[in-house]
Write a protein that holds these residues in place. Structure first.
Motif, PDB file in Angstrom:
ATOM      1  N   TYR A  88       0.857  -1.181   0.000  1.00 36.70           N
ATOM      2  CA  TYR A  88       0.000   0.000   0.000  1.00 36.70           C
ATOM      3  C   TYR A  88       0.895   1.235   0.000  1.00 36.70           C
ATOM      4  O   TYR A  88       1.910   1.282   0.696  1.00 36.70           O
ATOM      5  CB  TYR A  88      -0.909   0.012   1.240  1.00 36.70           C
ATOM      6  N   TYR A  89       0.497   2.243  -0.771  1.00 32.33           N
ATOM      7  CA  TYR A  89       1.308   3.445  -0.924  1.00 32.33           C
ATOM      8  C   TYR A  89       0.546   4.678  -0.459  1.00 32.33           C
ATOM      9  O   TYR A  89      -0.681   4.732  -0.524  1.00 32.33           O
ATOM     10  CB  TYR A  89       1.698   3.636  -2.400  1.00 32.33           C
ATOM     11  N   PHE A  90       1.317   5.699  -0.030  1.00 31.97           N
ATOM     12  CA  PHE A  90       0.734   7.010   0.247  1.00 31.97           C
ATOM     13  C   PHE A  90       0.359   7.659  -1.078  1.00 31.97           C
ATOM     14  O   PHE A  90       0.791   7.214  -2.149  1.00 31.97           O
ATOM     15  CB  PHE A  90       1.749   7.910   0.972  1.00 31.97           C
ATOM     16  N   ASN A  91      -0.414   8.724  -1.024  1.00 34.04           N
ATOM     17  CA  ASN A  91      -0.817   9.440  -2.236  1.00 34.04           C
ATOM     18  C   ASN A  91       0.367   9.956  -3.039  1.00 34.04           C
ATOM     19  O   ASN A  91       0.289  10.092  -4.251  1.00 34.04           O
ATOM     20  CB  ASN A  91      -1.758  10.599  -1.897  1.00 34.04           C
ATOM     21  N   ASP A  92       1.485  10.253  -2.359  1.00 39.51           N
ATOM     22  CA  ASP A  92       2.650  10.763  -3.085  1.00 39.51           C
ATOM     23  C   ASP A  92       3.499   9.647  -3.699  1.00 39.51           C
ATOM     24  O   ASP A  92       4.535   9.895  -4.288  1.00 39.51           O
ATOM     25  CB  ASP A  92       3.517  11.654  -2.190  1.00 39.51           C
ATOM     26  N   GLY A  93       3.052   8.391  -3.555  1.00 36.28           N
ATOM     27  CA  GLY A  93       3.739   7.263  -4.180  1.00 36.28           C
ATOM     28  C   GLY A  93       4.776   6.576  -3.314  1.00 36.28           C
ATOM     29  O   GLY A  93       5.386   5.597  -3.733  1.00 36.28           O
ATOM     30  N   THR A  94       4.999   7.058  -2.091  1.00 34.72           N
ATOM     31  CA  THR A  94       5.959   6.401  -1.208  1.00 34.72           C
ATOM     32  C   THR A  94       5.273   5.265  -0.453  1.00 34.72           C
ATOM     33  O   THR A  94       4.059   5.251  -0.263  1.00 34.72           O
ATOM     34  CB  THR A  94       6.569   7.393  -0.205  1.00 34.72           C
ATOM     35  N   ASP A  96       3.725   3.072   2.221  1.00 37.29           N
ATOM     36  CA  ASP A  96       3.045   3.236   3.501  1.00 37.29           C
ATOM     37  C   ASP A  96       3.281   1.968   4.324  1.00 37.29           C
ATOM     38  O   ASP A  96       3.940   1.982   5.345  1.00 37.29           O
ATOM     39  CB  ASP A  96       1.565   3.496   3.280  1.00 37.29           C
TER      40      ASP A  96
END
Length: 169
Positions: A88-94, A96
């Motif tokens: 799963y990723y944060f909205n900025d693509g990093t 999570d």
């Protein structure tokens, strides 16, 4: 006398040559069975290092292929099983957080990794349900290019898994 012997030899060769053997080739392995183990109420918390050991009910062959699925959602359309590793990723693509696994002949270890796991919602850490699918190497090698392993139901169908015989732990 030579001509009669030669004639018998010639007739014998013709007679033997007309015999054929029909070989039946059986490519289906009748004694190799894929199976599923289900593990319910698995908690991935700081106390266990965000990992859980899923002991197999019996030893599997070292050549077997092991797939681990996590119950991600359920509803009227049926259960949603996600193949691990799952990220799963944060909205900025990093990154999570994510789920991963490794296995031996005796068990599979699932783990949760990422940033701020303590702040992660309990829905991702507590009461998780995992299904371990064991596919004998013989079957996996023959069908590896024909099955979408991300689709749990496709795997069950392709490897003729009888879910009524699933071992629940």
């Amino acid at each position: 006398m030579k001509k009669i012997t030669l004639l018998f030899a010639f007739i014998g060769m013709i007679t033997l040559q007309s015999c054929t053997v029909n070989e039946v080739r059986d490519d289906y392995d009748n004694d190799t069975i894929s199976e599923v183990f289900e593990y319910s109420n698995v908690d991935l918390v700081s106390g266990n290092g965000y990992t859980a050991l899923l002991d197999f009910p019996h030893t599997i062959y070292s050549s077997d292929m092991v797939l681990v699925y996590r119950l991600a959602d359920y509803g009227s359309a049926g259960d949603v099983w996600k193949l691990m590793p799952e990220t799963y990723y944060f909205n900025d693509g990093t990154l999570d957080f994510g789920y991963d696994y490794d296995f031996t002949q005796y068990d599979a270890q699932v783990s949760l990794h990422g940033y701020d796991l303590a702040g992660l919602g309990n829905g991702y850490k507590l009461d998780q349900v995992f299904r371990v699918v064991v596919i004998p190497a013989y079957l996996g090698n023959k069908s590896v290019n024909q099955v979408d392993f991300k689709d749990y139901n496709a795997v069950v169908k392709a490897f003729h898994i009888d879910e009524t015989k699933m071992i629940k732990k």
